[in-house]
Design a protein around this motif. Structure first.
Motif, short mmCIF file in Angstrom:
data_model
loop_
_atom_site.label_atom_id
_atom_site.label_comp_id
_atom_site.label_asym_id
_atom_site.label_seq_id
_atom_site.Cartn_x
_atom_site.Cartn_y
_atom_site.Cartn_z
N MET A 1 0.83 -1.20 0.00
CA MET A 1 0.00 0.00 0.00
C MET A 1 0.87 1.26 0.00
N ARG A 2 1.87 1.30 0.91
CA ARG A 2 2.75 2.47 0.96
C ARG A 2 3.55 2.63 -0.33
N LYS A 3 3.95 1.50 -0.92
CA LYS A 3 4.72 1.57 -2.16
C LYS A 3 3.91 2.26 -3.25
N ARG A 4 2.63 1.92 -3.36
CA ARG A 4 1.77 2.57 -4.35
C ARG A 4 1.57 4.04 -4.02
N LEU A 5 1.46 4.34 -2.73
CA LEU A 5 1.31 5.73 -2.31
C LEU A 5 2.56 6.54 -2.67
N VAL A 6 3.72 5.98 -2.44
CA VAL A 6 4.97 6.67 -2.77
C VAL A 6 5.09 6.87 -4.28
N ARG A 7 4.82 5.82 -5.05
CA ARG A 7 4.90 5.95 -6.51
C ARG A 7 3.89 6.97 -7.03
N GLY A 8 2.68 6.94 -6.49
CA GLY A 8 1.67 7.92 -6.89
C GLY A 8 2.08 9.33 -6.51
N GLY A 9 2.64 9.49 -5.31
CA GLY A 9 3.11 10.79 -4.87
C GLY A 9 4.25 11.32 -5.73
N LEU A 10 5.17 10.44 -6.08
CA LEU A 10 6.27 10.83 -6.98
C LEU A 10 5.72 11.29 -8.33
N ALA A 11 4.78 10.53 -8.87
CA ALA A 11 4.19 10.88 -10.16
C ALA A 11 3.43 12.21 -10.08
N LEU A 12 2.66 12.41 -9.01
CA LEU A 12 1.92 13.66 -8.83
C LEU A 12 2.88 14.84 -8.75
N LEU A 13 3.92 14.71 -7.93
CA LEU A 13 4.91 15.79 -7.84
C LEU A 13 5.61 16.01 -9.17
N GLY A 14 5.87 14.93 -9.89
CA GLY A 14 6.49 15.06 -11.21
C GLY A 14 5.62 15.85 -12.18
N VAL A 15 4.33 15.52 -12.21
CA VAL A 15 3.40 16.22 -13.10
C VAL A 15 3.31 17.70 -12.71
N LEU A 16 3.25 17.98 -11.40
CA LEU A 16 3.17 19.38 -10.96
C LEU A 16 4.41 20.16 -11.40
N HIS A 17 5.59 19.59 -11.18
CA HIS A 17 6.81 20.28 -11.57
C HIS A 17 6.87 20.50 -13.08
N LEU A 18 6.46 19.50 -13.85
CA LEU A 18 6.42 19.66 -15.30
C LEU A 18 5.41 20.72 -15.72
N SER A 19 4.27 20.77 -15.03
CA SER A 19 3.23 21.74 -15.39
C SER A 19 3.67 23.17 -15.10
N TRP A 20 4.61 23.36 -14.20
CA TRP A 20 5.18 24.69 -13.96
C TRP A 20 6.35 24.95 -14.89
N GLY A 21 7.16 23.93 -15.12
CA GLY A 21 8.38 24.10 -15.88
C GLY A 21 8.18 24.34 -17.36
N VAL A 22 7.24 23.64 -17.95
CA VAL A 22 7.04 23.78 -19.40
C VAL A 22 6.62 25.21 -19.77
N PRO A 23 5.59 25.78 -19.13
CA PRO A 23 5.25 27.15 -19.51
C PRO A 23 6.33 28.17 -19.15
N ALA A 24 7.04 27.96 -18.02
CA ALA A 24 8.11 28.89 -17.66
C ALA A 24 9.23 28.88 -18.69
N THR A 25 9.47 27.72 -19.28
CA THR A 25 10.53 27.59 -20.27
C THR A 25 10.08 28.07 -21.65
#
Length: 136
Positions: A1-25
């Motif tokens: 359960m925690r492994k899925r939570l960590v992977r999901g959290g990593l993916a969510l943070l990844g998408v957020l960072h990309l959603s800020w980075g692409v328009p800034a670039t």
């Protein structure tokens, strides 16, 4: 359960960072004038506008987003720890700057900005703890 939570959290943070980075670039002036959107302009509260700095910030967000997505995909404890530590260093330094320099932000925008930056520290730290407990 925690492994899925960590992977999901990593993916969510990844998408957020990309959603800020692409328009800034790709559209640094638009990012400066409009981030985070919905009538708020947190980045513009730190004038003057500088294309180089906004584009570099975008590149940083894209880099962190790609690393977070790779960590989610690989699901390797060491990779996850290294990536989350890197995100924590950036996010902690980013928060520390904004705690001492509010630019032209006041009131609810200042509180929301600092709250979002604090979450940028708390979420990766929590994922790091969850991942360590899961693997122990």
């Amino acid at each position: 359960m925690r492994k899925r939570l960590v992977r999901g959290g990593l993916a969510l943070l990844g998408v957020l960072h990309l959603s800020w980075g692409v328009p800034a670039t790709l559209a640094p002036r638009w990012f400066f004038d409009n981030f985070p959107g919905l009538g708020h302009a947190w980045t513009a509260a730190y004038p003057p506008y500088n294309t180089h700095l906004v584009t570099d910030l975008g590149a940083t967000f894209i880099t962190l987003g790609v690393l977070l997505m790779l960590a989610a995909w690989l699901a390797d404890r060491k990779v996850t720890a290294v990536v989350l530590c890197g995100v924590l260093v950036f996010s902690s330094l980013h928060l520390a700057f904004h705690l001492r320099d509010h630019g032209e932000l006041t009131g609810l925008d200042l509180a929301a900005s600092l709250g979002a930056l604090a979450l940028g520290v708390v979420l990766p730290a929590t994922l790091l703890v969850f991942d360590r407990r899961e693997r122990a």
